[in-house]
Design an enzyme around this catalytic site. Structure first.
Site, short mmCIF file in Angstrom:
data_model
loop_
_atom_site.label_atom_id
_atom_site.label_comp_id
_atom_site.label_asym_id
_atom_site.label_seq_id
_atom_site.Cartn_x
_atom_site.Cartn_y
_atom_site.Cartn_z
N CYS A 1 2.09 17.94 -4.37
CA CYS A 1 0.64 17.72 -4.29
C CYS A 1 -0.07 18.85 -5.02
CB CYS A 1 0.19 17.66 -2.83
SG CYS A 1 -1.59 17.36 -2.65
N CYS B 1 -4.12 23.39 -0.04
CA CYS B 1 -4.30 23.53 1.41
C CYS B 1 -3.28 24.54 1.94
CB CYS B 1 -4.12 22.18 2.10
SG CYS B 1 -5.11 20.84 1.38
N CYS C 1 -0.17 23.54 4.18
CA CYS C 1 0.62 22.35 3.88
C CYS C 1 1.87 22.64 3.06
CB CYS C 1 -0.25 21.33 3.14
SG CYS C 1 0.60 19.75 2.91
N CYS D 1 1.33 4.20 10.15
CA CYS D 1 0.52 5.01 9.24
C CYS D 1 1.36 5.46 8.06
CB CYS D 1 -0.04 6.21 9.98
SG CYS D 1 -0.98 5.79 11.46
N CYS E 1 -2.46 1.83 8.75
CA CYS E 1 -3.28 3.01 8.48
C CYS E 1 -2.70 3.71 7.26
CB CYS E 1 -3.26 3.94 9.70
SG CYS E 1 -4.07 5.55 9.43
N CYS F 1 -10.37 7.42 10.61
CA CYS F 1 -9.55 8.36 11.37
C CYS F 1 -9.77 9.74 10.75
CB CYS F 1 -8.08 7.94 11.28
SG CYS F 1 -6.90 9.12 11.99
N ARG G 1 -6.22 11.88 19.36
CA ARG G 1 -4.77 11.83 19.16
C ARG G 1 -4.15 13.22 19.14
NH1 ARG G 1 -4.29 8.99 14.49
NH2 ARG G 1 -4.12 7.08 15.70
#
Length: 346
Positions: free
Chosen positions: A53, A57, A60, A97, A128, A188, A260
């Protein structure tokens, strides 16, 4: 429609400062007004495209900027994804998801993503996705394919956000949530506790979520999973009571949303998880891998459900699908078997 008052930072801060037992009592009262306290919505999360990616972040392991030992993988074949969805359903999940480590999906991938959504929906599961930033046309295409939920977390407060991410602005995240909502997909969105933020930042995150034109239908609250090689690998551990407080405040502020327990459950003992359910959490990710970090195995989840008297929540399924209730009940009553979904093996 009745006017929904906006929360202020001082109001949210007051909630965080309440004595813990008073806060839990209020959160449980709010929870019982809107939900069956014995029902927990169960989701399974699969990484359909892992690693490489371009985002930075700091939490991550999928970022290409950090050396975490994670091997990058291309977008999974549609049938591979659907086979995982079948196993997830057999293990009792009602929502599937699919997450991809992208800044945004490429147009060339959209037909495959649409097929994944359509295939998951055909099984009677809610679908999702979390794919990064979406354009209006991409959001509409996913909606037309039948996508129920789109996940796009705000992560933290606007004030602290720049300390964690510089490759995507906070406004970009808000814009994506607006496009998803306008396309008719449920939202979400949540955040992470343990990034180095203050209590004021946690209040600021929940303030942003609760004051959206329509609050998210699902609010994942993650505990930072510290991964070697990421800039946050040496952060201090999150105090369990601080995490529980965050769950409780989220429940009070967004009374009709599913709250969640997401990443970080592997680090929590049963008592902490039980207090999170008491604080108003009513959704979990089910299975032993959450994208690229550990998550409790299904049998541990089911054992905890039995101890607490909790049950997986059913969801609306397609006409003619009569197996869902039986499979949910069987998942609760049957000891762990080889058929249980194990995302780590994928």
């Amino acid at each position: 429609m009745a006017h929904r008052p906006r929360w202020t930072l001082s109001q949210v801060t007051e909630l965080f400062e309440k004595p813990l037992l008073d806060l839990l009592f209020e959160a449980q009262q709010v929870h019982r007004q809107h939900f069956d306290p014995r029902q927990v919505q169960v989701s399974t999360l699969l990484s359909i495209k892992t690693g490489a990616c371009p985002e930075d972040c700091k939490y991550c392991p999928q970022s290409s900027r950090y050396k975490t030992g994670l091997e990058a993988e291309r977008l999974m074949e549609v049938e591979q994804v659907l086979e995982s969805a079948r196993k997830a359903k057999a293990a009792g999940s009602t929502r599937f998801c699919m997450g991809a480590a992208w800044k945004n999906p490429h147009e060339r991938d959209m037909p495959y993503l649409e097929q994944m959504v359509q295939g998951v929906k055909a099984m009677g599961l809610e679908a999702c996705m979390t794919l990064g930033t979406l354009s209006e046309s991409q959001a509409q295409r996913l909606a037309n394919a039948g996508l129920d939920y789109y996940n796009h977390n705000l992560d933290t407060s606007p004030e602290f956000y720049g300390n964690i991410i510089t490759t995507r602005t906070y406004q970009e995240r808000l814009d994506t949530l607006e496009k998803v909502r306008d396309a008719g997909i449920k939202v979400c969105s949540g955040g992470i506790v343990g990034l180095g933020e203050t209590v004021k930042d946690r209040a600021g995150l929940l303030l942003q979520l609760a004051n959206l034109p329509t609050p998210p239908e699902s609010v994942p609250i993650n505990m930072l999973v510290k991964v070697k090689g990421t800039p946050l690998a040496d952060n201090d551990d999150v105090d369990a009571f601080d995490f529980i407080r965050t769950i409780a405040v989220a429940r009070i502020m967004m009374p009709t949303s599913y709250v969640r327990l997401s990443a970080g459950r592997e680090q929590m003992n049963e008592q902490t998880q039980a207090m999170c359910f008491m604080a108003g959490a009513n959704s979990i990710f089910y299975g032993c891998k959450l994208l690229t970090t550990p998550n409790p195995e299904e049998d541990k989840d089911l054992q905890l459900f039995r101890k607490l008297g909790l049950n997986p929540q059913q969801t609306a399924v397609l006409a003619g699908d009569n197996e869902q209730q039986q499979r949910l009940e069987q998942a609760l009553m049957t000891p762990d078997t080889d058929e249980y979904y194990n995302a780590a093996a994928l």
